[in-house]
Design an enzyme around this catalytic site. Structure first.
Site, PDB file in Angstrom:
ATOM      1  CD  GLN A   1       7.387  -7.653   3.795  1.00  0.00           C
ATOM      2  OE1 GLN A   1       6.633  -8.511   3.346  1.00  0.00           O
ATOM      3  NE2 GLN A   1       7.889  -6.698   3.027  1.00  0.00           N
TER       4      GLN A   1
ATOM      5  CG  HIS B   1       3.232   0.719  -5.460  1.00  0.00           C
ATOM      6  ND1 HIS B   1       3.433   1.809  -4.644  1.00  0.00           N
ATOM      7  CD2 HIS B   1       3.810  -0.327  -4.825  1.00  0.00           C
ATOM      8  CE1 HIS B   1       4.087   1.433  -3.561  1.00  0.00           C
ATOM      9  NE2 HIS B   1       4.337   0.146  -3.643  1.00  0.00           N
TER      10      HIS B   1
ATOM     11  N   GLY C   1       0.825  -1.214   0.000  1.00  0.00           N
ATOM     12  CA  GLY C   1       0.000   0.000   0.000  1.00  0.00           C
ATOM     13  C   GLY C   1       0.854   1.257   0.000  1.00  0.00           C
TER      14      GLY C   1
HETATM   15  P1  AMP Z   1       6.156  -2.240  -1.438  1.00  0.00           P
HETATM   16  O1  AMP Z   1       4.767  -1.700  -1.418  1.00  0.00           O
HETATM   17  O2  AMP Z   1       7.191  -1.256  -1.024  1.00  0.00           O
HETATM   18  O3  AMP Z   1       6.276  -3.581  -0.760  1.00  0.00           O
HETATM   19  O4  AMP Z   1       6.471  -2.512  -2.965  1.00  0.00           O
HETATM   20  C1  AMP Z   1       5.620  -3.302  -3.748  1.00  0.00           C
HETATM   21  C2  AMP Z   1       6.255  -3.506  -5.099  1.00  0.00           C
HETATM   22  O5  AMP Z   1       6.460  -2.243  -5.721  1.00  0.00           O
HETATM   23  C3  AMP Z   1       7.628  -4.186  -5.034  1.00  0.00           C
HETATM   24  O6  AMP Z   1       7.728  -5.118  -6.090  1.00  0.00           O
HETATM   25  C4  AMP Z   1       8.571  -3.044  -5.215  1.00  0.00           C
HETATM   26  O7  AMP Z   1       9.818  -3.411  -5.769  1.00  0.00           O
HETATM   27  C5  AMP Z   1       7.786  -2.161  -6.163  1.00  0.00           C
HETATM   28  N1  AMP Z   1       8.286  -0.776  -6.105  1.00  0.00           N
HETATM   29  C6  AMP Z   1       8.413   0.005  -5.012  1.00  0.00           C
HETATM   30  N2  AMP Z   1       8.964   1.184  -5.334  1.00  0.00           N
HETATM   31  C7  AMP Z   1       9.196   1.152  -6.676  1.00  0.00           C
HETATM   32  C8  AMP Z   1       9.757   2.060  -7.615  1.00  0.00           C
HETATM   33  N3  AMP Z   1      10.207   3.266  -7.251  1.00  0.00           N
HETATM   34  N4  AMP Z   1       9.837   1.674  -8.907  1.00  0.00           N
HETATM   35  C9  AMP Z   1       9.395   0.458  -9.304  1.00  0.00           C
HETATM   36  N5  AMP Z   1       8.856  -0.462  -8.458  1.00  0.00           N
HETATM   37  C10 AMP Z   1       8.757  -0.119  -7.166  1.00  0.00           C
END
Ligand code: AMP
Length: 291
Positions: A64, A37, A31
Site C-alpha cells: 500500500q 488505535h 503499528g
Molecule cells: P494505521 O496503523 O495508520 O494503518 O491505522 C490502523 C487503523 O487505525 C485504521 O483503521 C485507522 O483509520 C485507525 N486510526 C488511525 N488513526 C486514528 C485516529 N486518530 N482515530 C481513530 N482511528 C485511527
C-alpha cells in the site's frame, strides 16, 4: 495475551475459537500504536463482549506504499505496541513478516510465479487518496482480504480517520460477501485538534504548529456551512489559501462529498463530508469530518 507470528498458527487459533463458539474481532494496524488505535481495540472488545476474542494485526504492508513513500522509515516499536495492546484488552497480536504475507513476491524472478491475485474496489477509489496514491487501495483491500482469511473475524474495526479507506473496505465486504461486520470508529484527536497519526512523529516543532491548520480549516468550513448550499469550489479556494498561509504547508486535495457514496458535491451544506490531505514539510497528513 498471545503473540502470533505465523499464518498457520493464527488460522488454527482462529478456527479453534470458532469451533468453541467464540466470536472474533480484528483490528488491522501498521503499528506505532496510539490512542486512536486503542479506541479501535476498545470498540472491538465491546463488539465481541466478554466471551469473544480480539486480535490486533500489526503489519506495515509494502503493497500500500508507493515507491516514493515512507515505507523504509515508517515508525516501528513492537515492544511498546505489545504493551499498548495488552493494556487495551487484546487477546492476541498477529505480526506476520513480508516473507510470510507475500512469499512468492520475494523469491521469484519469474513473473508467472509471483503473487498475482488482488482485491480491487473500482468505484470509491477513484477520488482523493485513490488519485493521490494510485496503488494504495489495491494494497489496502488486498491485505485486509488476506487478514480476513487468516484471522476469520466476525467483526473488524476501522477508524474514520481514514474515512475513504473505511468506506472502501465496507464496499469490498458487501461486494465479495465477507461474513464480517465492519465497525467504524470516530477520529481521536490531540487536545488542540490534531488528529492522532503514527506519522505525527515526523513533524518538527514548527511543523507541528502548522499541522493544526487541517483541523482549523475543517472548523472554518463548519462555521460557513448551513442548510443552504455554498459553492464547493469557492470554499475550497478559501480553505486552500487559509492552509497555505501557514509555514511549510501545501494542499494535496480538499474535497467535499456525500459520505455514503463519496460522490463530490458542487454545493456544500449540512451533512456534506469534507476530507483533506496536506503536506506539512515532507509529511503528508489527512483529516476529515461531517459538516
Ligand atoms: P494505521 O496503523 O495508520 O494503518 O491505522 C490502523 C487503523 O487505525 C485504521 O483503521 C485507522 O483509520 C485507525 N486510526 C488511525 N488513526 C486514528 C485516529 N486518530 N482515530 C481513530 N482511528 C485511527
Amino acid at each position: 495475551m498471545k503473540h502470533i507470528e505465523t499464518i498457520r498458527e493464527m488460522q488454527s487459533l482462529a478456527l479453534g475459537w470458532k469451533r468453541s463458539g467464540l466470536s472474533i474481532a480484528l483490528v488491522p494496524t501498521m503499528g506505532a500504536l496510539h490512542a486512536g488505535h486503542v479506541s479501535l481495540i476498545k470498540c472491538a472488545c465491546q463488539s465481541v463482549q466478554l466471551s469473544g476474542k480480539v486480535v490486533v494485526s500489526i503489519y506495515v504492508n509494502p503493497l500500500q506504499f508507493s515507491p516514493n513513500e515512507d515505507l523504509a522509515k515508517y515508525p516501528r516499536d513492537l515492544q511498546k505496541d505489545m504493551r499498548i495492546c495488552q493494556e487495551a484488552g487484546a487477546d492476541a497480536v498477529f505480526t506476520p513478516t513480508d516473507s510470510l504475507m507475500y512469499p512468492f513476491e520475494e523469491k521469484s524472478g519469474d513473473p508467472r510465479l509471483k503473487h498475482s491475485t488482488y482485491a480491487v474496489e473500482e468505484t470509491l477509489t477513484q477520488s482523493m487518496e485513490g488519485v493521490a496514491r494510485p496503488t494504495h487501495f489495491k494494497g489496502v483491500t488486498t491485505i485486509v482480504a488476506k487478514l480476513f482469511n487468516i484471522v476469520l473475524p466476525d467483526y473488524a474495526a476501522f477508524g474514520n480517520k481514514d474515512f475513504q479507506q473505511a468506506a472502501v473496505i465496507q464496499r469490498m465486504v458487501r461486494d465479495l460477501n465477507f461474513p464480517v461486520q465492519i465497525i467504524r470508529a470516530p477520529i481521536i484527536r490531540e487536545d488542540d485538534g490534531l488528529a492522532l497519526s503514527s506519522r505525527n512523529i515526523y513533524l518538527s516543532t514548527e511543523e507541528r504548529k502548522s499541522a493544526l491548520c487541517l483541523n482549523q480549516a475543517i472548523k472554518k468550513a463548519k462555521e460557513k456551512t448551513s442548510k443552504d448550499g455554498l459553492p464547493a469550489e469557492e470554499l475550497k479556494l478559501e480553505l486552500k489559501t487559509f492552509i497555505e498561509n501557514n509555514p511549510n504547508t501545501k494542499v494535496d486535495y480538499i474535497e467535499f462529498f456525500n459520505p455514503e457514496t463519496l460522490s463530490p458535491v458542487s454545493l456544500v451544506s449540512t451533512g456534506t463530508q469534507i476530507a483533506l490531505a496536506v503536506f506539512v514539510g515532507k509529511t503528508r497528513l489527512i483529516d476529515n469530518d461531517t459538516l
